[in-house]
Design an enzyme around this catalytic site. Sequence first.
Site, PDB file in Angstrom:
ATOM      1  N   ASP A  60       0.874  -1.173   0.000  1.00 25.93           N
ATOM      2  CA  ASP A  60       0.000   0.000   0.000  1.00 25.93           C
ATOM      3  C   ASP A  60       0.911   1.223   0.000  1.00 25.93           C
ATOM      4  OD1 ASP A  60      -1.593   2.178   0.583  1.00 25.93           O
ATOM      5  OD2 ASP A  60      -2.806   1.114   2.070  1.00 25.93           O
ATOM      6  N   VAL A  61       0.936   1.982  -1.087  1.00 24.71           N
ATOM      7  CA  VAL A  61       1.927   3.057  -1.173  1.00 24.71           C
ATOM      8  C   VAL A  61       1.605   4.225  -0.241  1.00 24.71           C
ATOM      9  CG1 VAL A  61       2.599   2.459  -3.526  1.00 24.71           C
ATOM     10  CG2 VAL A  61       0.929   4.255  -3.166  1.00 24.71           C
ATOM     11  N   TYR A 151      -7.542  15.496  -5.516  1.00 22.28           N
ATOM     12  CA  TYR A 151      -6.821  14.657  -6.491  1.00 22.28           C
ATOM     13  C   TYR A 151      -5.865  15.501  -7.326  1.00 22.28           C
ATOM     14  CZ  TYR A 151      -6.305  11.499 -10.554  1.00 22.28           C
ATOM     15  OH  TYR A 151      -5.815  10.717 -11.578  1.00 22.28           O
TER      16      TYR A 151
HETATM   17  N1  LIG Z   1      -8.004   6.480 -15.832  1.00 24.90           N
HETATM   18  C1  LIG Z   1      -7.764   7.753 -16.079  1.00 24.90           C
HETATM   19  O1  LIG Z   1      -8.517   8.408 -16.834  1.00 24.90           O
HETATM   20  C2  LIG Z   1      -6.565   8.430 -15.489  1.00 24.90           C
HETATM   21  C3  LIG Z   1      -6.270   9.722 -15.949  1.00 24.90           C
HETATM   22  C4  LIG Z   1      -5.162  10.383 -15.433  1.00 24.90           C
HETATM   23  C5  LIG Z   1      -4.354   9.762 -14.506  1.00 24.90           C
HETATM   24  N2  LIG Z   1      -4.672   8.517 -14.065  1.00 24.90           N
HETATM   25  C6  LIG Z   1      -3.760   7.929 -13.084  1.00 24.90           C
HETATM   26  O2  LIG Z   1      -3.268   6.722 -13.595  1.00 24.90           O
HETATM   27  C7  LIG Z   1      -2.921   5.850 -12.515  1.00 24.90           C
HETATM   28  C8  LIG Z   1      -3.573   4.498 -12.754  1.00 24.90           C
HETATM   29  O3  LIG Z   1      -4.986   4.672 -12.751  1.00 24.90           O
HETATM   30  P1  LIG Z   1      -5.962   3.692 -13.529  1.00 24.90           P
HETATM   31  O4  LIG Z   1      -6.907   4.545 -14.292  1.00 24.90           O
HETATM   32  O5  LIG Z   1      -5.180   2.645 -14.221  1.00 24.90           O
HETATM   33  O6  LIG Z   1      -6.774   3.096 -12.302  1.00 24.90           O
HETATM   34  P2  LIG Z   1      -7.161   1.605 -11.873  1.00 24.90           P
HETATM   35  O7  LIG Z   1      -7.443   0.765 -13.062  1.00 24.90           O
HETATM   36  O8  LIG Z   1      -8.197   1.773 -10.842  1.00 24.90           O
HETATM   37  O9  LIG Z   1      -5.802   1.055 -11.223  1.00 24.90           O
HETATM   38  C9  LIG Z   1      -5.300   1.639 -10.046  1.00 24.90           C
HETATM   39  C10 LIG Z   1      -4.109   0.821  -9.606  1.00 24.90           C
HETATM   40  O10 LIG Z   1      -3.570   1.403  -8.433  1.00 24.90           O
HETATM   41  C11 LIG Z   1      -3.532   0.419  -7.395  1.00 24.90           C
HETATM   42  N3  LIG Z   1      -3.704   1.106  -6.118  1.00 24.90           N
HETATM   43  C12 LIG Z   1      -4.734   1.875  -5.706  1.00 24.90           C
HETATM   44  N4  LIG Z   1      -4.513   2.347  -4.470  1.00 24.90           N
HETATM   45  C13 LIG Z   1      -3.301   1.872  -4.097  1.00 24.90           C
HETATM   46  C14 LIG Z   1      -2.512   2.009  -2.941  1.00 24.90           C
HETATM   47  N5  LIG Z   1      -2.926   2.718  -1.865  1.00 24.90           N
HETATM   48  N6  LIG Z   1      -1.316   1.369  -2.892  1.00 24.90           N
HETATM   49  C15 LIG Z   1      -0.876   0.655  -3.944  1.00 24.90           C
HETATM   50  N7  LIG Z   1      -1.590   0.479  -5.072  1.00 24.90           N
HETATM   51  C16 LIG Z   1      -2.781   1.086  -5.141  1.00 24.90           C
HETATM   52  C17 LIG Z   1      -4.632  -0.574  -7.755  1.00 24.90           C
HETATM   53  O11 LIG Z   1      -4.429  -1.872  -7.236  1.00 24.90           O
HETATM   54  P3  LIG Z   1      -4.996  -2.353  -5.793  1.00 24.90           P
HETATM   55  O12 LIG Z   1      -6.449  -1.993  -5.757  1.00 24.90           O
HETATM   56  O13 LIG Z   1      -4.707  -3.828  -5.785  1.00 24.90           O
HETATM   57  O14 LIG Z   1      -4.185  -1.639  -4.793  1.00 24.90           O
HETATM   58  C18 LIG Z   1      -4.461  -0.621  -9.257  1.00 24.90           C
HETATM   59  O15 LIG Z   1      -3.378  -1.458  -9.614  1.00 24.90           O
HETATM   60  C19 LIG Z   1      -3.394   6.551 -11.246  1.00 24.90           C
HETATM   61  O16 LIG Z   1      -2.309   7.179 -10.624  1.00 24.90           O
HETATM   62  C20 LIG Z   1      -4.382   7.572 -11.756  1.00 24.90           C
HETATM   63  O17 LIG Z   1      -4.477   8.669 -10.886  1.00 24.90           O
HETATM   64  C21 LIG Z   1      -5.750   7.842 -14.539  1.00 24.90           C
END
Ligand SMILES: NC(=O)c1ccc[n+]([C@@H]2O[C@H](COP(=O)([O-])OP(=O)(O)OC[C@H]3O[C@@H](n4cnc5c(N)ncnc54)[C@H](OP(=O)(O)O)[C@@H]3O)[C@@H](O)[C@H]2O)c1
Length: 244
Positions: A60-61, A151
Amino acid sequence: MTGASMDGKRAVVTGGSRGIGRAIAEALAAAGAHVVVSSRSAEACAAVARAIGGDAVACDVANLGQVDALFERVADLGGCDVFVSAAGLASSAPAAQVPASELRRMMDLHFVGATRGAQCAAAQMRARGGGAVLFVTSVWGLGGQPSTLAYGAAKAALAHAVKVLAVEWARDGIRVNGLAPGFVDTDMTAGLPGPLRDKLLSRVPLRRAARPEEMAGPALFLCSDAASYVTGHVLVADGGERAR
Ligand SMILES: NC(=O)c1ccc[n+]([C@@H]2O[C@H](COP(=O)([O-])OP(=O)(O)OC[C@H]3O[C@@H](n4cnc5c(N)ncnc54)[C@H](OP(=O)(O)O)[C@@H]3O)[C@@H](O)[C@H]2O)c1
């Protein structure tokens, strides 16, 4: 000749179990890297690690003790040349309603946890003669999108860290960059109400959301020797939205 080969590199990807982080982990592995896949769920990151021939370490980061333990394990597994911080959670509410606890929760996860990971990774990279750090930030940390106070502020802090760490660590051969995705179809965006999704996508010149795999190419570039003279940069991958 430089390129996006990651042969012989050892990478750590937080948030590697799903979505953007998983796509990046798969791309790094396909390019030849050994990847340590990390997320909170031991089973989920183990499944990805099995699929790509890497290792899995749950973490958990937002818990700095767990971040330190992750990198102790990474050292035992052979060390780290590339660190990708993709772990993240969404948070959305009008600014007037955001409690201090939520500001802190987002900062702990997206900024404090990610930068601690980078500090741990950099210590290993220095001993190996250099490396690359990539923070997954967000376009919502680059402008004043409504309902993104917690966020967006955390992602903006991370974009600042890209610059500071790039300047301080260049002498160690460590490059530090950011990738700011726009709207990507993942679990994070799956719950958005249809009308909001349509409104957000209506501003995107490419007229669609990205697939997670479309973040992997820019990430691979920034982590590889193809970007050997690129540091301190946040690459925006938003379908053209910020070109408006
Ligand atoms: N989707 C978008 O449109 C978007 C746009 C801009 C930026 N982002 C960024 O891209 C990154 C990935 O997002 P995503 O869209 O791929 O979301 P996602 O599919 O929900 O994946 C999130 C990942 O983060 C992990 N995670 C969540 N909380 C954590 C914690 N406290 N410690 C360690 N791991 C954690 C989750 O795994 P577990 O649940 O197993 O921990 C999962 O592997 C994020 O930083 C997000 O802010 C996303």
